[in-house]
Write a protein that holds these residues in place. Structure first.
Motif, PDB file in Angstrom:
ATOM      1  N   PHE A 196       5.924   4.297 -10.293  1.00 15.75           N
ATOM      2  CA  PHE A 196       6.217   3.711 -11.602  1.00 15.75           C
ATOM      3  C   PHE A 196       6.080   2.189 -11.591  1.00 15.75           C
ATOM      4  O   PHE A 196       5.879   1.580 -12.641  1.00 15.75           O
ATOM      5  CB  PHE A 196       7.610   4.129 -12.075  1.00 15.75           C
ATOM      6  N   ASN A 197       6.175   1.573 -10.413  1.00 24.35           N
ATOM      7  CA  ASN A 197       5.986   0.123 -10.333  1.00 24.35           C
ATOM      8  C   ASN A 197       4.534  -0.288 -10.547  1.00 24.35           C
ATOM      9  O   ASN A 197       4.254  -1.468 -10.773  1.00 24.35           O
ATOM     10  CB  ASN A 197       6.474  -0.408  -8.981  1.00 24.35           C
ATOM     11  N   MET A 199       3.036   0.395 -13.144  1.00 27.45           N
ATOM     12  CA  MET A 199       3.037  -0.032 -14.548  1.00 27.45           C
ATOM     13  C   MET A 199       3.424  -1.499 -14.662  1.00 27.45           C
ATOM     14  O   MET A 199       2.824  -2.249 -15.442  1.00 27.45           O
ATOM     15  CB  MET A 199       3.999   0.844 -15.368  1.00 27.45           C
ATOM     16  N   SER A 200       4.422  -1.924 -13.874  1.00 29.87           N
ATOM     17  CA  SER A 200       4.828  -3.336 -13.885  1.00 29.87           C
ATOM     18  C   SER A 200       3.701  -4.219 -13.351  1.00 29.87           C
ATOM     19  O   SER A 200       3.420  -5.289 -13.903  1.00 29.87           O
ATOM     20  CB  SER A 200       6.085  -3.530 -13.023  1.00 29.87           C
ATOM     21  N   ALA A 201       3.061  -3.754 -12.261  1.00 30.58           N
ATOM     22  CA  ALA A 201       1.952  -4.523 -11.691  1.00 30.58           C
ATOM     23  C   ALA A 201       0.815  -4.651 -12.696  1.00 30.58           C
ATOM     24  O   ALA A 201       0.198  -5.720 -12.827  1.00 30.58           O
ATOM     25  CB  ALA A 201       1.459  -3.851 -10.409  1.00 30.58           C
ATOM     26  N   GLN A 202       0.539  -3.572 -13.421  1.00 31.32           N
ATOM     27  CA  GLN A 202      -0.539  -3.607 -14.415  1.00 31.32           C
ATOM     28  C   GLN A 202      -0.194  -4.540 -15.566  1.00 31.32           C
ATOM     29  O   GLN A 202      -1.052  -5.303 -16.043  1.00 31.32           O
ATOM     30  CB  GLN A 202      -0.788  -2.195 -14.946  1.00 31.32           C
ATOM     31  N   LEU A 203       1.048  -4.510 -16.007  1.00 25.92           N
ATOM     32  CA  LEU A 203       1.480  -5.378 -17.103  1.00 25.92           C
ATOM     33  C   LEU A 203       1.345  -6.844 -16.718  1.00 25.92           C
ATOM     34  O   LEU A 203       0.801  -7.662 -17.479  1.00 25.92           O
ATOM     35  CB  LEU A 203       2.931  -5.050 -17.468  1.00 25.92           C
ATOM     36  N   ILE A 204       1.837  -7.199 -15.520  1.00 25.04           N
ATOM     37  CA  ILE A 204       1.750  -8.591 -15.049  1.00 25.04           C
ATOM     38  C   ILE A 204       0.291  -9.017 -14.885  1.00 25.04           C
ATOM     39  O   ILE A 204      -0.110 -10.118 -15.295  1.00 25.04           O
ATOM     40  CB  ILE A 204       2.508  -8.749 -13.716  1.00 25.04           C
ATOM     41  N   GLN A 245      -3.438   3.582  -8.083  1.00 22.72           N
ATOM     42  CA  GLN A 245      -2.356   4.411  -8.617  1.00 22.72           C
ATOM     43  C   GLN A 245      -2.719   5.896  -8.561  1.00 22.72           C
ATOM     44  O   GLN A 245      -1.902   6.734  -8.148  1.00 22.72           O
ATOM     45  CB  GLN A 245      -2.066   4.002 -10.066  1.00 22.72           C
ATOM     46  N   PRO A 274       2.481   7.391 -16.470  1.00 23.38           N
ATOM     47  CA  PRO A 274       2.182   6.052 -15.945  1.00 23.38           C
ATOM     48  C   PRO A 274       0.688   5.730 -15.917  1.00 23.38           C
ATOM     49  O   PRO A 274       0.293   4.580 -16.163  1.00 23.38           O
ATOM     50  CB  PRO A 274       2.760   6.099 -14.518  1.00 23.38           C
ATOM     51  N   ASN A 278      -1.109   2.671 -18.076  1.00 20.68           N
ATOM     52  CA  ASN A 278      -1.925   1.615 -17.474  1.00 20.68           C
ATOM     53  C   ASN A 278      -3.326   1.568 -18.074  1.00 20.68           C
ATOM     54  O   ASN A 278      -3.904   0.494 -18.225  1.00 20.68           O
ATOM     55  CB  ASN A 278      -2.017   1.814 -15.958  1.00 20.68           C
TER      56      ASN A 278
END
Length: 306
Positions: A196-197, A199-204, A245, A274, A278
């Motif tokens: 699920f992280n 998604m955070s990496a993709q957002l950043i 991913q 997820p 992304n």
């Protein structure tokens, strides 16, 4: 001369010794009945791979019906189908009630071997393969797999394998295989956090790279003729995140672990959610950025004209 003669003799000895082993291996491969038990949660199924010459002129649909009628004595058989390959015929049977007890990551499966294999001869060769999630621990008949003749080959994908090779009679003597499985919750949780992280990496990555892309075009409008090339260049990292991913999902064991732990439908949400998130983020950010660049360049051009 002596050395070359000795080498030649050794070569022939090796060939002669290896020939029977190769012949035995080929005969086993040609005559073996392969049965896969796939415990994946949502679509548990059995796959029979039977060499064509072992059908003994039995039509394929009749063989399918024979196997299905045997399985139906113990399980609720859903969809059943067969497909003829070059040297074997593959029969697939989806079992609706393979896991007869399942609660909080604990599972129990009972396999009567006479129901599973009773349609074949007792002396026929069998390769029985159990496929389950990497994130589960299994015991069969409260014993270790190796004590019952199973081996555990190295697997690179979401499933782990337990393989038995021998005569069908060896399994029939065990009567019933009681498989007790447990989802390894700690390891599953760790893999979930990593998954699920993404998604955070993709957002950043999308925020930072789309801003850099915009800044580069605005500060140097001459690069506008390379707009598409630059956009693709700045999208490489987000695309790589999606690829990594998907690879992580395939090799982590989460695909089958979600199917075993969650209800049907919910598992698909955790598996594909997820990735879809992304995939949506990538064009959304860069489409918005392209629109902002166009407006700013138009505004700057209008301002300079005044």
């Amino acid at each position: 001369m002596k050395k070359s003669g000795l080498s030649l003799i050794l070569f022939f000895l090796v060939v002669i010794m290896s020939y029977p082993m190769t012949t035995i291996a080929k005969n086993f491969e040609n005559d073996v009945v392969k049965v896969d038990i796939c415990i994946s949660g949502g679509d548990n199924h059995f796959v029979y791979k039977i060499p064509k010459h072992l059908h003994n002129n039995t039509p394929y649909y009749e063989m399918k019906n024979n196997i299905e009628s045997s399985l139906a004595r113990h399980w609720k058989v859903g969809d059943a189908q067969y497909e003829a390959q070059q040297s074997e015929v593959t029969y697939t049977f989806f079992i609706n009630d393979l896991i007869h007890e399942q609660q909080d990551g604990q599972m129990k499966v009972a396999i009567p071997y006479n129901i599973l294999l009773g349609m074949f001869g007792e002396n026929d060769a069998i390769q029985l393969r159990i496929l389950a999630s990497k994130l589960t621990n299994w015991k069969v008949n409260t014993a270790d797999w190796t004590t019952l003749g199973f081996v555990e080959p190295l697997s690179y994908f979401s499933d782990q394998e337990y393989v038995f090779e021998g005569a069908i009679n060896e399994l029939l003597q065990q009567r019933v295989g009681h498989f007790n499985g447990t989802v390894i919750k700690g390891q599953m949780m760790l893999h979930c956090i990593i998954y699920f992280n993404f998604m955070s990496a993709q957002l950043i990555a999308c925020i930072l790279l789309s801003r850099r892309f915009k800044k580069r075009i605005i500060e140097d409008p001459e690069t506008m003729h390379q707009f598409r090339k630059l956009k693709y260049m700045y999208q490489i990292i987000p695309l790589m995140i999606i690829v990594v991913q998907i690879v992580f999902l395939a090799i982590s064991g989460l695909v089958t672990a979600f199917g075993l732990y969650f209800n049907p439908g919910m598992d698909l949400l955790f598996i594909f959610g997820p990735i879809v998130f992304n995939i949506i983020l990538l064009p959304m950010f860069f489409f918005t950025t392209a629109s902002e660049i166009s407006k700013e360049l138009e505004y700057n051009s209008f301002g300079s004209g005044l």
